[in-house]
Design an enzyme around this catalytic site. Structure first.
Site, PDB file in Angstrom:
ATOM      1  N   GLY A  55       1.126  -1.199   0.211  1.00 30.87           N
ATOM      2  CA  GLY A  55       0.236   0.134   0.011  1.00 30.87           C
ATOM      3  C   GLY A  55       0.870   1.577   0.339  1.00 30.87           C
ATOM      4  O   GLY A  55       2.168   1.438   0.441  1.00 30.87           O
ATOM      5  N   CYS A  82       5.003  -6.331   1.955  1.00 26.58           N
ATOM      6  CA  CYS A  82       5.314  -4.769   1.447  1.00 26.58           C
ATOM      7  C   CYS A  82       4.669  -3.996   2.913  1.00 26.58           C
ATOM      8  O   CYS A  82       5.582  -4.189   3.888  1.00 26.58           O
ATOM      9  CB  CYS A  82       5.344  -4.429   0.303  1.00 26.58           C
ATOM     10  SG  CYS A  82       5.991  -2.301   0.191  1.00 26.58           S
ATOM     11  N   TYR A  83       3.971  -3.296   2.188  1.00 21.75           N
ATOM     12  CA  TYR A  83       3.136  -2.426   3.722  1.00 21.75           C
ATOM     13  C   TYR A  83       2.938  -3.365   4.461  1.00 21.75           C
ATOM     14  O   TYR A  83       2.772  -3.151   5.582  1.00 21.75           O
ATOM     15  CB  TYR A  83       2.255  -2.056   3.271  1.00 21.75           C
ATOM     16  CG  TYR A  83       1.390  -0.828   4.062  1.00 21.75           C
ATOM     17  CD1 TYR A  83       2.184   0.208   4.218  1.00 21.75           C
ATOM     18  CD2 TYR A  83      -0.128  -0.405   4.139  1.00 21.75           C
ATOM     19  CE1 TYR A  83       1.580   1.142   5.309  1.00 21.75           C
ATOM     20  CE2 TYR A  83      -0.462  -0.512   5.372  1.00 21.75           C
ATOM     21  CZ  TYR A  83      -0.017   1.600   5.900  1.00 21.75           C
ATOM     22  OH  TYR A  83      -0.670   1.587   6.616  1.00 21.75           O
ATOM     23  N   HIS A 169       7.916  -8.302  -3.271  1.00 19.36           N
ATOM     24  CA  HIS A 169       6.892  -8.230  -3.822  1.00 19.36           C
ATOM     25  C   HIS A 169       6.695 -10.047  -4.573  1.00 19.36           C
ATOM     26  O   HIS A 169       7.579  -9.953  -5.775  1.00 19.36           O
ATOM     27  CB  HIS A 169       6.216  -7.467  -4.593  1.00 19.36           C
ATOM     28  CG  HIS A 169       5.880  -6.106  -4.197  1.00 19.36           C
ATOM     29  ND1 HIS A 169       4.433  -5.533  -4.109  1.00 19.36           N
ATOM     30  CD2 HIS A 169       6.723  -4.859  -3.735  1.00 19.36           C
ATOM     31  CE1 HIS A 169       4.772  -4.710  -3.390  1.00 19.36           C
ATOM     32  NE2 HIS A 169       5.637  -4.516  -3.914  1.00 19.36           N
ATOM     33  N   GLU A 171       4.193 -11.649  -5.779  1.00 16.04           N
ATOM     34  CA  GLU A 171       3.188 -11.660  -7.117  1.00 16.04           C
ATOM     35  C   GLU A 171       3.640 -11.378  -8.150  1.00 16.04           C
ATOM     36  O   GLU A 171       2.903 -11.872  -8.703  1.00 16.04           O
ATOM     37  CB  GLU A 171       2.131 -11.104  -5.868  1.00 16.04           C
ATOM     38  CG  GLU A 171       2.560  -9.208  -5.866  1.00 16.04           C
ATOM     39  CD  GLU A 171       2.348  -9.127  -4.685  1.00 16.04           C
ATOM     40  OE1 GLU A 171       3.507  -9.438  -4.249  1.00 16.04           O
ATOM     41  OE2 GLU A 171       2.920  -7.716  -4.567  1.00 16.04           O
ATOM     42  N   ASP A 227     -13.857 -10.218 -23.835  1.00 12.44           N
ATOM     43  CA  ASP A 227     -14.222 -10.821 -22.113  1.00 12.44           C
ATOM     44  C   ASP A 227     -16.365 -10.637 -23.077  1.00 12.44           C
ATOM     45  O   ASP A 227     -16.493 -11.430 -21.860  1.00 12.44           O
ATOM     46  CB  ASP A 227     -14.028  -9.265 -21.779  1.00 12.44           C
ATOM     47  CG  ASP A 227     -11.872  -9.169 -21.566  1.00 12.44           C
ATOM     48  OD1 ASP A 227     -11.706  -9.806 -21.700  1.00 12.44           O
ATOM     49  OD2 ASP A 227     -11.710  -7.935 -21.340  1.00 12.44           O
ATOM     50  N   LYS A 370      -7.571 -11.783 -17.277  1.00 11.80           N
ATOM     51  CA  LYS A 370      -7.482 -11.578 -18.656  1.00 11.80           C
ATOM     52  C   LYS A 370      -7.547 -13.578 -19.252  1.00 11.80           C
ATOM     53  O   LYS A 370      -8.027 -14.001 -19.840  1.00 11.80           O
ATOM     54  CB  LYS A 370      -6.484 -11.418 -19.932  1.00 11.80           C
ATOM     55  CG  LYS A 370      -7.243 -11.419 -21.093  1.00 11.80           C
ATOM     56  CD  LYS A 370      -7.914  -9.842 -21.311  1.00 11.80           C
ATOM     57  CE  LYS A 370      -8.952  -9.547 -22.558  1.00 11.80           C
ATOM     58  NZ  LYS A 370      -9.725  -8.486 -22.450  1.00 11.80           N
TER      59      LYS A 370
END
Ligand code: XMP
Length: 514
Positions: A55, A82-83, A169, A171, A227, A370
């Site tokens: 964040g 992180c945050y 991070h 991710e 989509d 996606k």
């Protein structure tokens, strides 16, 4: 069997959806909640684990996003990123301070592989850092399990309490072994079985849609892109003939696209849908005349879209629901995904203005990236050539024509783009590239053709490689392919005398031009 759930608590970082996505890649179902969510509500969901995201704040500042100390005392494993890592330390009595050296980007990190979090991770690996604060002193009970040259506590654990903190991070794909770290957390530390699959997504959604819609009538905004096609087929599977698909040709589609969409979804096509095509080209061009500011253009296109639907809905009779193929990156980047900052507003996202007479909006793909949407498409039996079609923005060529949109400029960019796509396919690059297109810059420059001076437009070519469309790199298209495209565009498209190739990555660029 009890459904396994991991909860991601959102503190407003830009990568937050990626966290959820990596968890889902471990075949564990995952939902995201704002940090403002009541702890009692989280407890009721019986999560197997909790992840606190990054964040933008500093946890020691007044009014910063926070969490109650009881969150760490529920006997549920918690991983702070992180945050989230800093907050864990701060709330438990450690010290977080402004770092002397701000770390950003790819960074070498040493990890302690005796920690369960780093099982099967190499002792020296590469991570993605993005922080200005650091953990100056760990809270009681924690031990450091990773460090970098500038960050003494790049990760920490309190094993007995199953509390884990990672400053970088995992991710983000740049963290080479990040997926392994998250796998270790959700599968080994939280003990999730990992039996969640995409087909459960399809079945559960069909069921949920049926329950929600009941006997109501549904109107679907079909653009022919991945989509909305997946959303339409999902809906048609759920409610059959209660569904009408309206395809608005706003005059900002790729060359011949309107007819192609009609051929697939229309009466002679593959699906049993009520299909209506609205040819609203002139209406859109008229509204866009004289407008060059990007957000204003997007807004006009979005509003006009809704108006066209409203008119169609009236013709069809009472309509209870409107379906849209919004996917997660649209949500995040429109600032509706919880806590992250607005980058650009996507016209096909959000609630409906008061004057539109639908009861409710349905966005069945709202939580998917996606490639997850594509998996759902395959699961639904949609042909591969549609499922792997490259994404195309809702406002269409409106965001690929810089400055004012006119019918003449639309024709230029359509023709140039068609040539580019043809050459990319001929070179066998179409499956490799995630998105590629021609855009019309608003720049005119002097050139020479034959013996004549020209003063024409420059076409910009874009091609990117990306996994999630949140970050992207410009693709290295072979020079001979680019030269062929350039020569064909200049020879075949009137009004163009220069072809440029955009080498920017995202960030700092975006994929589209506006
Ligand atoms: P950007 O330009 O934000 O694009 O890096 C990320 C992805 O989103 C697509 N895009 C849109 N899709 N409505 C959409 O449905 C929009 O308004 C919109 N704007 C961008 C873009 O093509 C890329 O795939």
């Amino acid at each position: 069997m009890e459904k396994e759930l991991v909860i991601v608590i959102d503190f407003g970082g830009q990568y937050n959806q990626l966290v959820a996505r990596r968890v889902r890649e471990c075949n564990v179902y995952c939902e995201i909640y704002s940090y403002r969510t009541d702890l009692a509500r989280i407890r009721e969901m019986h999560p197997k684990g909790i992840i606190l995201t990054g964040g933008p704040s500093s946890c020691y500042e007044e009014g910063a996003a926070t969490c109650p100390p009881e969150l760490f005392e529920m006997d549920i494993p918690v991983l702070g990123l992180c945050y989230g890592a800093q907050l864990m330390m701060h709330v438990r009595g450690g010290e977080v301070a402004r770092a002397a050296v701000k770390e950003y980007g790819r960074t070498e990190v040493k990890v302690d592989t005796t920690s369960r979090l780093f099982a099967d991770v190499k002792p020296n690996t590469v991570c993605w850092m993005s922080h200005f604060d650091y953990i100056a002193r760990m809270a009681e009970g924690f031990r450091g399990i990773a460090s970098t040259a500038n960050c003494p506590v790049a990760a920490a654990e309190y094993e007995e309490k199953k509390l884990y903190a990672i400053q970088f991070h995992p991710e983000v794909l740049h963290t080479v072994e990040g997926s392994r770290m998250l796998y270790n957390f959700v599968r080994n530390i939280c003990g999730c079985r990992g039996d969640w699959r995409m087909d459960s997504f399809v079945e559960e959604n069909i069921k949920a849609i049926r329950e929600k819609v009941g006997r109501g009538r549904v109107l679907c905004a079909l653009s022919g892109g991945v989509d909305s096609s997946v959303a339409a087929v999902l809906l048609s599977r759920a409610v059959g003939e209660q569904l009408t698909c309206v395809f608005v040709d706003h005059g900002l589609l790729r060359k011949n696209e309107g007819d192609e969409v009609e051929a697939v979804f229309g009466p002679g096509g593959n699906y049993k849908l009520n299909f209506v095509r609205v040819n609203a080209q002139e209406q859109f061009y008229a509204k866009l005349a004289g407008v060059s500011e990007p957000e204003k253009k997007r807004k006009i296109i979005g509003e006009e879209f809704i108006r066209v639907f409203e008119e169609e809905a009236k013709k069809i009779g009472a309509v209870d629901f409107l379906v849209q193929g919004t996917i997660y990156p649209d949500v995040v980047e429109s600032g509706l995904g919880g806590e992250s900052a607005v980058i650009k507003s996507h016209h096909n996202v959000g609630g409906l203005p008061d004057y539109v007479d639908f009861r409710e909006i349905i966005e069945p793909l709202r939580n998917l990236f996606k490639d997850e949407v594509r998996k759902v498409g395959l699961e639904l039996g949609i042909p591969e050539h549609l499922v792997f079609r490259q994404p195309f923005p809702g406002p269409g060529l409106g965001v690929r024509i810089l400055g004012e949109v006119t019918a003449e400029k639309v024709k230029i960019v359509q023709d140039a783009d068609a040539i580019y796509r043809e050459e990319i396919a001929d070179a066998g690059l179409d499956r490799e590239l995630n998105q590629y297109f021609a855009a019309l810059t608003n720049m005119r420059s002097v050139g020479v053709m034959g013996d004549e001076r020209t003063y024409d437009y420059a076409i910009a070519l874009r091609a990117v490689n990306t996994v999630d469309f949140m970050t992207a790199e410009a693709a290295e298209i072979p020079w001979d392919v680019l030269k062929r495209v350039m020569s064909r565009i200049i020879n075949e498209v009137r009004g163009v005398n220069r072809v440029l190739y955009d080498v920017s990555s995202k960030p700092p660029g975006t994929i589209e031009f506006e």
